[in-house]
Write an enzyme that holds these catalytic residues in place. Structure first.
Site, PDB file in Angstrom:
ATOM      1  CG  HIS A  11      -0.289   0.152   2.624  1.00  0.00           C
ATOM      2  ND1 HIS A  11       0.245   1.410   3.237  1.00  0.00           N
ATOM      3  CD2 HIS A  11       0.264  -1.050   3.469  1.00  0.00           C
ATOM      4  CE1 HIS A  11       0.830   1.151   4.179  1.00  0.00           C
ATOM      5  NE2 HIS A  11       0.829  -0.354   4.528  1.00  0.00           N
ATOM      6  CD  GLU A  84       1.888  -5.899   7.900  1.00  0.00           C
ATOM      7  OE1 GLU A  84       2.050  -7.052   7.679  1.00  0.00           O
ATOM      8  OE2 GLU A  84       2.778  -4.983   7.602  1.00  0.00           O
TER       9      GLU A  84
END
Length: 208
Positions: A11, A84
């Site tokens: 990201h 994550e």
């Protein structure tokens, strides 16, 4: 034999990245202005690629990084397995010298091969690996999706690259990452190969 092409990106930048605040799976931050610009630059570079599917984690910073492709109408799936790593009690806190020392001791523990050890209150690389496996199996079970884009997160990306390339998890730090970096991989049906490694040339200003 057809080759499945996988574009795997991290990201774009968030204020938490900029301010050295731990994010992890429990902090659902947004891209900042730099991150949005990184997403735009990646989109401009790769919008011509005929992606069959976009896969992201369930976290906003992941989806926002590929919003341009989603807006084109490319089918999109979110999976918690792509989130994550959970950094436990450190999530949402600024990294102090003491926290940094603990963090590096955990990384060394993992590099020594003890990837089953969880960070305090969080996950281990082994647990991340286990929740990623069903998502990878799903993606590989879809031969009709010949070209896919996956957007996820730094530590989770390292774990996934170990899984795809059959590296032991203790080697995961060999895979570098930056905000909106790209790993481009080919899958032949039996193994993956890497065409681009932590590539960020799309973020560099073009020269006329």
């Amino acid at each position: 034999m057809s080759i499945k092409k996988v574009y795997l990106i991290r990201h774009g930048q968030t204020d938490y990245n900029l301010e050295s605040i731990v994010q992890g799976s429990g902090v659902d931050s947004n891209l900042n202005a730099t991150g949005r610009r990184q997403a735009e630059l990646f989109y401009e570079k790769y919008k011509h690629i005929p992606f069959d599917k976009v896969y992201t984690s369930t976290l906003q910073r992941s989806m926002q990084s590929v919003q341009g492709f989603i807006d084109l109408g490319i089918p999109h799936e979110q999976h918690t397995g792509l989130n994550e790593i959970n950094w436990g009690t450190r999530e949402g806190t600024r990294i102090t010298p003491e926290e940094d020392a603990y963090y590096h001791s955990i990384l060394q523990t993992w590099c020594d091969g003890n990837t089953d050890i969880c960070i305090e209150g969080g996950e281990s690389p082994d647990l991340v690996y286990q929740r990623q496996t069903p998502v990878i199996d799903l993606i590989l079970s879809r031969p009709e999706e010949e070209t896919i884009l996956i957007c996820m997160h730094g530590r989770a990306m390292r774990v996934m690259l170990c899984q795809l390339l059959r590296y032991p998890l203790r080697c995961m730090d060999e895979f570098q990452h930056q905000n909106l970096c790209l790993y481009e991989l080919d899958y032949t049906g039996s193994m993956f190969s890497v065409n681009k490694y932590c590539d960020v040339t799309h973020l560099q200003p073009s020269r006329v």
